[in-house]
Design a protein around this motif. Structure first.
Motif, PDB file in Angstrom:
ATOM      1  N   HIS A   1      -8.237   6.410  -2.267  1.00 33.01           N
ATOM      2  CA  HIS A   1      -7.137   7.323  -1.928  1.00 33.01           C
ATOM      3  C   HIS A   1      -7.593   8.774  -2.028  1.00 33.01           C
ATOM      4  N   LEU A   2      -8.358   9.071  -3.065  1.00 29.27           N
ATOM      5  CA  LEU A   2      -8.846  10.441  -3.232  1.00 29.27           C
ATOM      6  C   LEU A   2      -9.775  10.847  -2.100  1.00 29.27           C
ATOM      7  N   LYS A   3     -10.509   9.881  -1.590  1.00 25.05           N
ATOM      8  CA  LYS A   3     -11.496  10.178  -0.555  1.00 25.05           C
ATOM      9  C   LYS A   3     -10.892  10.190   0.844  1.00 25.05           C
ATOM     10  N   ARG A   4      -9.980   9.229   1.127  1.00 27.81           N
ATOM     11  CA  ARG A   4      -9.539   9.040   2.514  1.00 27.81           C
ATOM     12  C   ARG A   4      -8.039   9.234   2.731  1.00 27.81           C
ATOM     13  N   ASN A   5      -7.215   8.848   1.766  1.00 31.55           N
ATOM     14  CA  ASN A   5      -5.767   8.769   2.005  1.00 31.55           C
ATOM     15  C   ASN A   5      -5.014   9.753   1.121  1.00 31.55           C
ATOM     16  N   HIS A   6      -5.231  11.022   1.371  1.00 30.47           N
ATOM     17  CA  HIS A   6      -4.647  12.046   0.503  1.00 30.47           C
ATOM     18  C   HIS A   6      -3.121  12.025   0.533  1.00 30.47           C
ATOM     19  N   PHE A   7      -2.555  11.714   1.676  1.00 35.93           N
ATOM     20  CA  PHE A   7      -1.097  11.731   1.767  1.00 35.93           C
ATOM     21  C   PHE A   7      -0.475  10.652   0.877  1.00 35.93           C
TER      22      PHE A   7
ATOM     23  N   TYR B   1      -2.669  -0.962   2.023  1.00 40.51           N
ATOM     24  CA  TYR B   1      -3.316  -2.233   2.366  1.00 40.51           C
ATOM     25  C   TYR B   1      -3.848  -2.205   3.798  1.00 40.51           C
ATOM     26  N   ILE B   2      -3.030  -1.710   4.703  1.00 40.35           N
ATOM     27  CA  ILE B   2      -3.450  -1.641   6.106  1.00 40.35           C
ATOM     28  C   ILE B   2      -4.676  -0.760   6.261  1.00 40.35           C
ATOM     29  N   LEU B   3      -4.705   0.352   5.530  1.00 38.28           N
ATOM     30  CA  LEU B   3      -5.779   1.330   5.707  1.00 38.28           C
ATOM     31  C   LEU B   3      -7.054   0.972   4.948  1.00 38.28           C
ATOM     32  N   ASN B   4      -6.927   0.212   3.843  1.00 39.75           N
ATOM     33  CA  ASN B   4      -8.083   0.037   2.961  1.00 39.75           C
ATOM     34  C   ASN B   4      -8.535  -1.395   2.736  1.00 39.75           C
ATOM     35  N   ALA B   5      -7.654  -2.383   2.926  1.00 35.00           N
ATOM     36  CA  ALA B   5      -7.979  -3.747   2.495  1.00 35.00           C
ATOM     37  C   ALA B   5      -9.231  -4.303   3.154  1.00 35.00           C
TER      38      ALA B   5
ATOM     39  N   ALA C   1       5.577   5.130   6.265  1.00 37.48           N
ATOM     40  CA  ALA C   1       5.385   4.045   7.228  1.00 37.48           C
ATOM     41  C   ALA C   1       4.880   4.579   8.561  1.00 37.48           C
ATOM     42  N   LEU C   2       5.483   5.657   9.040  1.00 39.26           N
ATOM     43  CA  LEU C   2       5.095   6.219  10.337  1.00 39.26           C
ATOM     44  C   LEU C   2       3.679   6.782  10.294  1.00 39.26           C
ATOM     45  N   ILE C   3       3.350   7.501   9.222  1.00 35.87           N
ATOM     46  CA  ILE C   3       2.026   8.118   9.119  1.00 35.87           C
ATOM     47  C   ILE C   3       0.945   7.048   9.003  1.00 35.87           C
ATOM     48  N   SER C   4       1.176   6.033   8.169  1.00 38.57           N
ATOM     49  CA  SER C   4       0.157   4.994   7.995  1.00 38.57           C
ATOM     50  C   SER C   4      -0.049   4.194   9.274  1.00 38.57           C
ATOM     51  N   ALA C   5       1.045   3.885   9.981  1.00 40.74           N
ATOM     52  CA  ALA C   5       0.910   3.161  11.244  1.00 40.74           C
ATOM     53  C   ALA C   5       0.111   3.980  12.243  1.00 40.74           C
ATOM     54  N   TYR C   6       0.386   5.287  12.256  1.00 44.18           N
ATOM     55  CA  TYR C   6      -0.357   6.169  13.165  1.00 44.18           C
ATOM     56  C   TYR C   6      -1.844   6.188  12.791  1.00 44.18           C
TER      57      TYR C   6
END
Length: 747
Positions: free
Chosen positions: A21-27, A86-90, A279-284
């Motif tokens: 999260h610190l590296k890729r998913n700041h939001f 989960y969608i972004l990192n799993a 939800a919208l940001i992660s899907a995007y």
């Protein structure tokens, strides 16, 4: 050995997820930082945002149910946040494909940040409710149990879905083997996950399993890439289905926004808003991948073009005005509508109104005092404080306050309270069985407005208001502006559900004071003067009309701009225009060419003193001849003398932000300085026959100032009630009584 243990610790799944999260998913991290900063009071305290979580109200009560709803909303956020993660990192952790309940395992190991928030939030609730709510430990336990029960219930429902639908790698292999018509067997020559992704066989050392035990992570990199992709593709499909379903449900809830049961605590609406955005940001992020920045620019550009063409936007309109007829708004129009023919006619009308006021005091030997009342803005805080001051002052003066007052001016919440008391006063004079000083009217005007507004913003305005209604041949959208008026009328027994001109006769005959509203036209920062009587003489300094260098016109009268439609404006719409705080309420559009937008009167004059000074100066000759002086009554929802700030530029960020930030935060003080100068000049015009009496809200010694919001806690209401009769205001009441009863005493 220590280094080896540290490497093992770093490779544990919870730590790896935090680092990801610190590296890729700041939001995803900023969400919890924001919630922690809000609940601890570091952010939003001025506007009462922390109290929306620490003391949430539902149907006017803070109880198990209100916290249960907060828990449900936070549970929904927890699930969507984990789905997004989960969608972004799993896919980076192949061992997940081998566990029996991969999503549950992921959520458990990804719970560090939510756990820190919940722990902090729980301690803040205990501290607030014990210190300010004065609740016992058992009562606080009931509130917290409601929070956690709501949280757990929504998590269990979501997990039940994923446990029944998500497949692990062994189930996927079984499904593939059963489909003999499509796949006879797994191709042994197919490259493995490790060969395709070119990463180390084991990147995770240990993870917490569903029984809260540490287990060694078994890599799945040796499995064929197609199998691994099948697992995650199936998981992602389920996760996206949940996210899309959540957004669809929220949109459908917009159709039910008018039902009181859906006016959930504003804190829950904030959590719901964050959930939708997550939800919208992660899907995007998931669908766009490396192209996300490029397509963000494209989407923004296209959306901007649609907004400019009005295809994706709508105009919030004043109820009662016909928008099919467009009026011109230009410098030439301003000059025409403020010329001598208009101002002279309006002055003559104003003089006739003042003569009607003078007739209420038939004694010629002793001239009456003329009172002007200025009410400051300040949300529900100003509404609750101002109404109680009206009740107290009018009671102590035996209704002389309202009898001696020809005009009331001001902004925002203060004018809402003044309008409510004036309506009650008019009903009382017309024979209604009303106790003007009943506390129930304070309860009415200070009833929560934010819950309904917040829910409407999230489920309706965030997307596009679909519901419509038609008035005066004009179609309106049911948005948060509509909801504000609906709530206001519900809370006050439809006190404002009438057109402006319904007060015209009573105001002209001076049976009730005339109210002058001054919302700000943001196109040019001029004032839009709204009253039952035309007041174009306020729009510019009329005495300078013959000078070589003419003054600039700084306002326009609604009667001259809108014609007959000015009187048809819904009174609740006028009140809303006068307190349109940015973003909380939508800006109002007027049917003009070019299109002009209107917002809060406090932008120009948060106290109404500028307007009342202009009025008195315009009629100063008549006032000097027909009265024994003027009493300027100021009702302020903030202290007049604020402390001097220290540490203005203590940090790097403050070095850059302090010039603008301090100008904004001192805007109230800047207006005070200007207003004091105006009153000084006015005193000279009135030959020294002027008295200024100010009632101000000062929080009690141990309490913070009530928030600037459309929501007040029980503690804040009690604090405001105490401020109404504090030592300073008691002295102000005594001075007011002395000024308004000296005639009787001298007899």
């Amino acid at each position: 050995m220590i280094q080896s243990a540290f490497r093992t610790f770093i490779k544990t799944f919870p730590v790896q997820l935090l680092l990801a999260h610190l590296k890729r998913n700041h939001f995803l991290i900023l969400i919890w930082i924001f919630l922690i900063s809000v609940t601890t009071g570091y952010s939003g305290s001025r506007y009462g945002v922390p109290l929306l979580f620490l003391d949430p109200e539902y149907f006017g009560k803070v109880n198990f149910l209100s916290f249960y709803i907060i828990g449900i909303s936070l549970g929904g956020l927890f699930i969507v946040w984990n789905i997004s993660s989960y969608i972004l990192n799993a896919h980076r952790y192949s061992f997940l494909a081998t566990v029996s309940r991969p999503f549950g395992t992921y959520c458990l190991n990804n719970a560090l940040l939510p756990f820190i928030f919940l722990l902090t939030y729980s301690f803040e609730i205990i501290g607030f409710q014990s210190s300010y709510g004065l609740l016992s430990l058992s009562a606080i336990s009931t509130l917290i149990s409601g929070l956690y029960l709501g949280l757990i219930s929504i998590i269990l429902v979501a997990m039940l879905y994923f446990f029944r639908t998500n497949k692990d790698i062994f189930q996927i292999i079984g499904i593939i083997k059963k489909k003999q018509e499509k796949i006879k067997q797994i191709n042994p020559d197919e490259p493995t996950h490790d060969e395709v992704t070119a990463h180390h066989p084991v990147t995770t050392s240990y993870y917490l399993n569903n029984k809260l035990r540490w287990k060694h992570a078994r890599s799945a990199d040796h499995y064929p890439e197609s199998i691994i992709r099948s697992v995650y593709r199936q998981h992602h499909a389920n996760a996206l289905f949940i996210e899309i379903t959540a957004v669809v449900i929220v949109v459908m809830l917009g159709l039910l926004m008018e039902h009181p049961i859906f006016r959930i605590p504003a804190g829950a609406s904030i959590a719901l808003l964050i959930t939708i955005l997550t939800a919208l940001i992660s899907a995007y992020y998931y669908w766009m991948g490396a192209w996300k920045l490029f397509f963000l620019v494209i989407i923004f550009t296209i959306a901007n073009l649609f907004m400019k063409s009005n295809m994706l936007s709508y105009e919030n309109k004043i109820i009662g005005v016909n928008y099919n007829e467009t009026r011109s708004y230009s410098i030439e129009t301003l000059k025409t509508l403020s010329d001598s023919s208009h101002t002279n006619a309006d002055i003559a009308n104003g003089l006739a109104m003042l003569e009607n006021w003078r007739m209420k005091f038939p004694t010629k030997a002793q001239k009456p005092k003329l009172v002007v009342i200025n009410c400051s803005g300040g949300g529900l805080r100003a509404m609750a404080f101002a109404l109680q001051v009206f009740q107290q002052a009018d009671s102590l003066t035996e209704n002389r306050l309202m009898e001696h007052t020809p005009i009331i001016t001001g902004a925002s919440g203060g004018m809402l309270a003044a309008a409510y008391y004036r309506e009650l006063y008019m009903q009382y004079k017309n024979g209604a069985a009303i106790n003007l000083y009943d506390e129930k009217y304070v309860d009415n005007i200070s009833t929560d407005l934010l819950n309904g507004l917040g829910f409407t913003l999230v489920v309706n305005d965030l997307f596009y208001p679909l519901q419509k209604f038609t008035v005066a041949n004009t179609t309106h959208r049911k948005d948060r502006g509509y909801m504000f008026e609906k709530l206001l009328n519900e809370n006050t027994n439809k006190a404002f559900d009438k057109p402006l001109n319904s007060y015209a006769a009573a105001e002209f005959n001076m049976e009730i004071p005339m109210m002058i509203f001054t919302p700000t036209i943001i196109n040019d920062d001029r004032k839009l003067y709204i009253a039952t009587q035309p007041v174009s003489y306020l729009a510019s300094p009329v005495n300078r009309g013959s000078h070589f260098s003419l003054p600039e016109i700084d306002g326009i009268d609604a009667h001259h701009l809108l014609g007959a439609d000015a009187g048809n404006m819904q009174f609740s719409s006028i009140l809303r225009m006068n307190c349109t705080f940015p973003y909380i309420l939508p800006m109002v559009h007027l049917p003009t060419n070019p299109d002009i937008q209107v917002m809060d009167a406090g932008v120009r004059d948060n106290y109404g003193i500028q307007t009342s000074t202009q009025f008195i100066a315009t009629f100063s000759d008549w006032i000097n001849n027909n009265t024994s002086g003027v009493i300027v009554v100021n009702i302020r929802a903030i202290e007049q003398e604020l402390g001097i700030k220290t540490g203005m530029s203590s940090g790097i960020l403050q070095k850059f932000t302090s010039p603008v930030e301090n100008l904004y935060s001192n805007w109230v003080e800047i207006q005070d300085y200007q207003n004091d100068q105006l009153l000084n000049y006015l005193d000279k015009i009135l030959n020294g026959n002027m008295e200024v009496i100010t009632f101000e809200y000062q929080p009690s010694e141990n309490n913070q100032r009530a928030s600037l919001s459309f929501h007040l806690t029980s503690l804040e209401k009690r604090d405001i009630k105490m401020a109404v009769t504090n030592v300073y205001n008691q002295q102000a009441y005594e001075k007011l009584v002395e000024e308004l009863t000296h005639i009787k005493q001298r007899k």
